[in-house]
Design an enzyme around this catalytic site. Structure first.
Site, PDB file in Angstrom:
ATOM      1  N   HIS A 172     -40.539  77.813 -21.089  1.00 30.18           N
ATOM      2  CA  HIS A 172     -40.394  78.516 -22.375  1.00 30.18           C
ATOM      3  C   HIS A 172     -41.612  78.249 -23.262  1.00 30.18           C
ATOM      4  O   HIS A 172     -42.018  79.099 -24.043  1.00 30.18           O
ATOM      5  CB  HIS A 172     -39.141  78.038 -23.114  1.00 30.18           C
ATOM      6  CG  HIS A 172     -37.866  78.642 -22.621  1.00 30.18           C
ATOM      7  ND1 HIS A 172     -37.604  79.991 -22.700  1.00 30.18           N
ATOM      8  CD2 HIS A 172     -36.764  78.090 -22.052  1.00 30.18           C
ATOM      9  CE1 HIS A 172     -36.407  80.247 -22.203  1.00 30.18           C
ATOM     10  NE2 HIS A 172     -35.874  79.112 -21.796  1.00 30.18           N
ATOM     11  N   ASP A 207     -37.429  74.587 -16.966  1.00 29.58           N
ATOM     12  CA  ASP A 207     -37.155  75.710 -17.870  1.00 29.58           C
ATOM     13  C   ASP A 207     -37.711  75.472 -19.267  1.00 29.58           C
ATOM     14  O   ASP A 207     -38.366  76.335 -19.850  1.00 29.58           O
ATOM     15  CB  ASP A 207     -35.648  75.931 -17.942  1.00 29.58           C
ATOM     16  CG  ASP A 207     -35.247  76.841 -19.095  1.00 29.58           C
ATOM     17  OD1 ASP A 207     -35.295  78.068 -18.912  1.00 29.58           O
ATOM     18  OD2 ASP A 207     -34.895  76.320 -20.174  1.00 29.58           O
ATOM     19  N   LYS A 208     -37.458  74.304 -19.801  1.00 33.60           N
ATOM     20  CA  LYS A 208     -37.834  74.081 -21.211  1.00 33.60           C
ATOM     21  C   LYS A 208     -39.352  74.134 -21.385  1.00 33.60           C
ATOM     22  O   LYS A 208     -39.853  74.653 -22.371  1.00 33.60           O
ATOM     23  CB  LYS A 208     -37.245  72.771 -21.716  1.00 33.60           C
ATOM     24  CG  LYS A 208     -35.711  72.816 -21.617  1.00 33.60           C
ATOM     25  CD  LYS A 208     -34.997  71.848 -22.480  1.00 33.60           C
ATOM     26  CE  LYS A 208     -33.490  71.910 -22.223  1.00 33.60           C
ATOM     27  NZ  LYS A 208     -32.891  73.239 -22.543  1.00 33.60           N
ATOM     28  N   ARG A 219     -22.833  78.284 -26.270  1.00 34.97           N
ATOM     29  CA  ARG A 219     -23.443  77.111 -25.647  1.00 34.97           C
ATOM     30  C   ARG A 219     -24.034  76.111 -26.630  1.00 34.97           C
ATOM     31  O   ARG A 219     -24.225  74.954 -26.283  1.00 34.97           O
ATOM     32  CB  ARG A 219     -24.543  77.555 -24.676  1.00 34.97           C
ATOM     33  CG  ARG A 219     -25.635  78.348 -25.356  1.00 34.97           C
ATOM     34  CD  ARG A 219     -26.739  78.733 -24.397  1.00 34.97           C
ATOM     35  NE  ARG A 219     -27.502  77.568 -23.986  1.00 34.97           N
ATOM     36  CZ  ARG A 219     -28.608  77.621 -23.243  1.00 34.97           C
ATOM     37  NH1 ARG A 219     -29.046  78.790 -22.807  1.00 34.97           N
ATOM     38  NH2 ARG A 219     -29.253  76.547 -22.918  1.00 34.97           N
ATOM     39  N   THR A 253     -26.288  73.715 -18.797  1.00 34.19           N
ATOM     40  CA  THR A 253     -26.033  73.494 -17.363  1.00 34.19           C
ATOM     41  C   THR A 253     -24.978  72.409 -17.128  1.00 34.19           C
ATOM     42  O   THR A 253     -23.943  72.689 -16.511  1.00 34.19           O
ATOM     43  CB  THR A 253     -27.346  73.189 -16.623  1.00 34.19           C
ATOM     44  OG1 THR A 253     -28.306  74.188 -16.953  1.00 34.19           O
ATOM     45  CG2 THR A 253     -27.137  73.145 -15.124  1.00 34.19           C
ATOM     46  N   ASP A 269     -33.509  74.028 -13.418  1.00 35.74           N
ATOM     47  CA  ASP A 269     -33.355  75.072 -14.435  1.00 35.74           C
ATOM     48  C   ASP A 269     -34.652  75.872 -14.497  1.00 35.74           C
ATOM     49  O   ASP A 269     -35.708  75.317 -14.785  1.00 35.74           O
ATOM     50  CB  ASP A 269     -33.027  74.450 -15.801  1.00 35.74           C
ATOM     51  CG  ASP A 269     -32.391  75.451 -16.741  1.00 35.74           C
ATOM     52  OD1 ASP A 269     -32.927  76.573 -16.857  1.00 35.74           O
ATOM     53  OD2 ASP A 269     -31.362  75.115 -17.360  1.00 35.74           O
ATOM     54  N   HIS A 318     -36.700  84.043 -19.864  1.00 35.68           N
ATOM     55  CA  HIS A 318     -36.195  84.086 -18.496  1.00 35.68           C
ATOM     56  C   HIS A 318     -36.481  85.460 -17.884  1.00 35.68           C
ATOM     57  O   HIS A 318     -36.615  86.437 -18.609  1.00 35.68           O
ATOM     58  CB  HIS A 318     -34.675  83.888 -18.465  1.00 35.68           C
ATOM     59  CG  HIS A 318     -34.222  82.600 -19.046  1.00 35.68           C
ATOM     60  ND1 HIS A 318     -32.897  82.304 -19.258  1.00 35.68           N
ATOM     61  CD2 HIS A 318     -34.922  81.509 -19.468  1.00 35.68           C
ATOM     62  CE1 HIS A 318     -32.802  81.095 -19.780  1.00 35.68           C
ATOM     63  NE2 HIS A 318     -34.008  80.600 -19.930  1.00 35.68           N
ATOM     64  N   ASP A 339     -26.322  70.236 -23.045  1.00 35.50           N
ATOM     65  CA  ASP A 339     -27.044  71.469 -22.743  1.00 35.50           C
ATOM     66  C   ASP A 339     -26.212  72.301 -21.755  1.00 35.50           C
ATOM     67  O   ASP A 339     -25.325  71.792 -21.078  1.00 35.50           O
ATOM     68  CB  ASP A 339     -28.421  71.116 -22.165  1.00 35.50           C
ATOM     69  CG  ASP A 339     -29.458  72.207 -22.446  1.00 35.50           C
ATOM     70  OD1 ASP A 339     -29.330  72.905 -23.469  1.00 35.50           O
ATOM     71  OD2 ASP A 339     -30.395  72.347 -21.651  1.00 35.50           O
ATOM     72  N   ASP A 369     -31.183  78.254 -11.618  1.00 29.29           N
ATOM     73  CA  ASP A 369     -30.147  79.014 -12.318  1.00 29.29           C
ATOM     74  C   ASP A 369     -30.643  80.387 -12.765  1.00 29.29           C
ATOM     75  O   ASP A 369     -29.863  81.293 -12.972  1.00 29.29           O
ATOM     76  CB  ASP A 369     -29.562  78.207 -13.488  1.00 29.29           C
ATOM     77  CG  ASP A 369     -30.593  77.836 -14.530  1.00 29.29           C
ATOM     78  OD1 ASP A 369     -31.803  77.953 -14.268  1.00 29.29           O
ATOM     79  OD2 ASP A 369     -30.173  77.418 -15.627  1.00 29.29           O
ATOM     80  N   HIS A 370     -31.959  80.527 -12.902  1.00 29.02           N
ATOM     81  CA  HIS A 370     -32.551  81.835 -13.208  1.00 29.02           C
ATOM     82  C   HIS A 370     -34.049  81.718 -12.979  1.00 29.02           C
ATOM     83  O   HIS A 370     -34.608  80.622 -12.978  1.00 29.02           O
ATOM     84  CB  HIS A 370     -32.270  82.261 -14.656  1.00 29.02           C
ATOM     85  CG  HIS A 370     -32.657  81.201 -15.642  1.00 29.02           C
ATOM     86  ND1 HIS A 370     -33.971  80.897 -15.946  1.00 29.02           N
ATOM     87  CD2 HIS A 370     -31.903  80.330 -16.364  1.00 29.02           C
ATOM     88  CE1 HIS A 370     -34.003  79.909 -16.812  1.00 29.02           C
ATOM     89  NE2 HIS A 370     -32.766  79.526 -17.082  1.00 29.02           N
ATOM     90  N   GLU A 424     -29.527  67.782 -12.583  1.00 24.32           N
ATOM     91  CA  GLU A 424     -30.335  68.911 -13.039  1.00 24.32           C
ATOM     92  C   GLU A 424     -31.731  68.473 -13.493  1.00 24.32           C
ATOM     93  O   GLU A 424     -31.860  67.532 -14.286  1.00 24.32           O
ATOM     94  CB  GLU A 424     -29.647  69.593 -14.234  1.00 24.32           C
ATOM     95  CG  GLU A 424     -30.443  70.792 -14.746  1.00 24.32           C
ATOM     96  CD  GLU A 424     -30.094  71.223 -16.169  1.00 24.32           C
ATOM     97  OE1 GLU A 424     -29.543  70.411 -16.930  1.00 24.32           O
ATOM     98  OE2 GLU A 424     -30.398  72.375 -16.499  1.00 24.32           O
ATOM     99  N   SER A 437     -28.874  80.146 -19.120  1.00 31.31           N
ATOM    100  CA  SER A 437     -28.426  79.007 -18.314  1.00 31.31           C
ATOM    101  C   SER A 437     -26.933  78.755 -18.440  1.00 31.31           C
ATOM    102  O   SER A 437     -26.346  78.115 -17.563  1.00 31.31           O
ATOM    103  CB  SER A 437     -29.187  77.747 -18.729  1.00 31.31           C
ATOM    104  OG  SER A 437     -30.548  77.887 -18.408  1.00 31.31           O
TER     105      SER A 437
HETATM  106 MG    MG Z   1     -30.146  73.637 -17.909  1.00 30.23          MG
HETATM  107 ZN    ZN Z   2     -34.226  78.701 -20.595  1.00 27.26          ZN
END
Ligand code: MG
Ligand code: ZN
Length: 456
Positions: A332, A328-329, A171, A160, A55, A416, A158, A370-371, A323, A106
């Site tokens: 952020h 990602d987290k 989501r 994903t 992620d 993102h 989450d 995913d991004h 995953e 995501s």
């Molecule tokens: Mg995810």
């Molecule tokens: Zn994110």
């Protein structure tokens, strides 16, 4: 006689010719080098897909991890996958799904990978505007007799993992008490329930991750009223595990739901938060202290792979998505060490997946993000003029690497970004991963490899 290419075009109408040519080997019995070590009842080689999602795994995240952990000239396991390309990630607009949204979240990106269809941000395997549920690769595989598994170091609810085994308009409707933005899906109004309720009903064979808090919420109405999703899972025959130390003792033959944290799991490395003005001397990352019941992503993956591979005898094979969500987290949160630690953890999973695919030639391994995300490797000489916050790590090369986070004025709310991502693959059909692809092509390749898909 119908050729394999014609079959592929029938089951996956949007599949580019490039992919069809490259994956023809999957269906050809005389394919050079094919070694069938796993067999199903019909005596043919099993077909497996191991999908590894990082992620927020953009080119910057990969380069940061390599520089820090191995040095600029080092090679990650990810670097050694023989087939690679680029993947576009854009989502679409809720009010006009014919138009792109250049920066995906995501949920929309996982929907594209899981279903082959673009949707709008925040949607989980439902179509933009119409809300139509979109069949997922996991559901199609399950219905065709394949074993299935989802593994994440985030909450299982989450976005994903959710996109592979649930369908909902928003989501964050993780559990039965979090449904205010998803009223039509609530059991109170006769809907299928929250993400965790749907995930249990989806009968996934192996579910490992966090999210215990959502699985423990009481379902307000419907046939399971008064019980939690965990209790529903137990009643449906699931073995429920809350301590990762039990992973190695699991035996195949029973579906298993492992929830090892209240919400997301602990990153491998402790946080190194970026700041302004830039911090002083470069730092090395430190191991995080992890609650003893929390397994690592590698431990969850090893267990899931062992269970699915053993349990898949007599079936066409399995589909497993794992995953690394904390890339990602932690991005952020402008936390370079947290982010790099999870990238290194994912890279260890890549090595294990590749080894399995080498021994089991009907297996496709795909690694993709995913991004894209915020961090940029910047010149330390200019760190003081960077408009954002920075952190400086001492890498394996013994030199400083400065990372800038500058997509938000709020330190903990970095955003993102919209660049295309690296994608890499190994094994059956992997040669189709080449050039510029899109997340929706990943679905098509997985469906073609497993020889499943929406019937015309
Ligand atoms: Mg995810
Ligand atoms: Zn994110």
């Amino acid at each position: 006689m119908t050729t394999w290419n014609e079959v592929l075009r029938t089951i996956v109408p949007g599949l580019p010719a490039l992919l069809i040519g490259a994956i023809a080997c999957v269906g050809a019995s005389g394919c050079a080098g094919m070694r069938a070590t796993q067999q199903n009842d019909a005596g043919t080689a099993q077909r497996n897909v191991i999908l590894l999602i990082g992620d927020g795994l953009g080119a910057s995240a990969i380069t940061m991890a390599r520089n820090y952990h191995l040095g600029a000239g080092g090679r990650l396991h990810l670097d050694d996958l023989p087939h690679s390309g680029f993947c576009t990630t854009y989502s679409v607009r809720e009010d006009d799904p014919t138009k792109p949204q250049y920066v995906t979240d995501s949920a929309a990106s996982a929907t594209a990978i899981a279903t082959g269809r673009k949707t709008s941000n925040h949607r989980v395997s439902t179509a933009a505007k119409t809300g139509e549920p979109l069949p997922t690769i996991l559901e199609l595989a399950r219905d065709a007799g394949f074993r299935t598994g989802l593994v994440t170091d985030a909450s299982l609810a989450d976005a994903t993992p959710a996109a592979f085994a649930s369908h909902i308009n928003y989501r964050w409707c993780h559990g039965p008490r979090m449904m205010s933005a998803c009223p039509a899906f609530s059991t109170i109004f006769g809907g299928p329930g929250s993400i965790v309720e749907q995930m249990v009903a989806a009968r996934v064979d192996v579910l490992f991750g966090g999210g215990e808090g959502s699985f423990e919420q009481t379902i307000p109405a419907g046939e399971h009223a008064g019980r939690s999703a965990l209790q529903v899972a137990k009643a449906a025959g699931y073995r429920v595990l809350r301590d990762g130390r039990g992973l190695s003792e699991l035996t195949p033959g029973q579906p298993v739901l492992g929830v090892f944290a209240e919400e997301n799991m602990t990153p491998r490395w402790a946080a190194s938060l970026a700041s302004f003005p830039p911090p002083g001397a470069p730092v090395r990352c430190r191991e995080a202290s992890r609650p003893s019941r929390e397994p690592t992503l590698v431990e969850m993956f090893d267990s899931a792979l062992r269970l699915l591979a053993a349990d898949a005898s007599g079936t066409p094979g399995f589909f497993l998505m794992a995953e690394a969500a904390l890339i990602d987290k932690r991005a952020h949160a402008a936390d370079a060490c947290g982010q790099i630690g999870d990238t290194i953890e994912l890279d260890a999973v890549v090595a294990r997946a590749r080894a399995f695919a080498y021994a089991n030639p009907g297996t496709l391994v795909i690694v993709v993000g995913d991004h894209d995300h915020t961090p940029q490797i910047v010149d330390p000489d200019f760190a003081r003029v960077n408009p954002g916050i920075t952190t400086t790590l001492e890498t394996a090369d013994g030199v400083p690497m400065t990372i800038a986070y500058a997509t938000s004025t709020f330190t903990f709310k970095q955003q993102h970004t919209g660049a295309q991502l690296p994608i890499a693959a190994y094994g059956a059909g992997a040669a189709a991963v080449a050039g510029r692809m899109d997340h929706t092509d990943v679905f098509a390749l997985m469906a073609a490899t497993l020889r499943i898909g929406a019937q015309p």
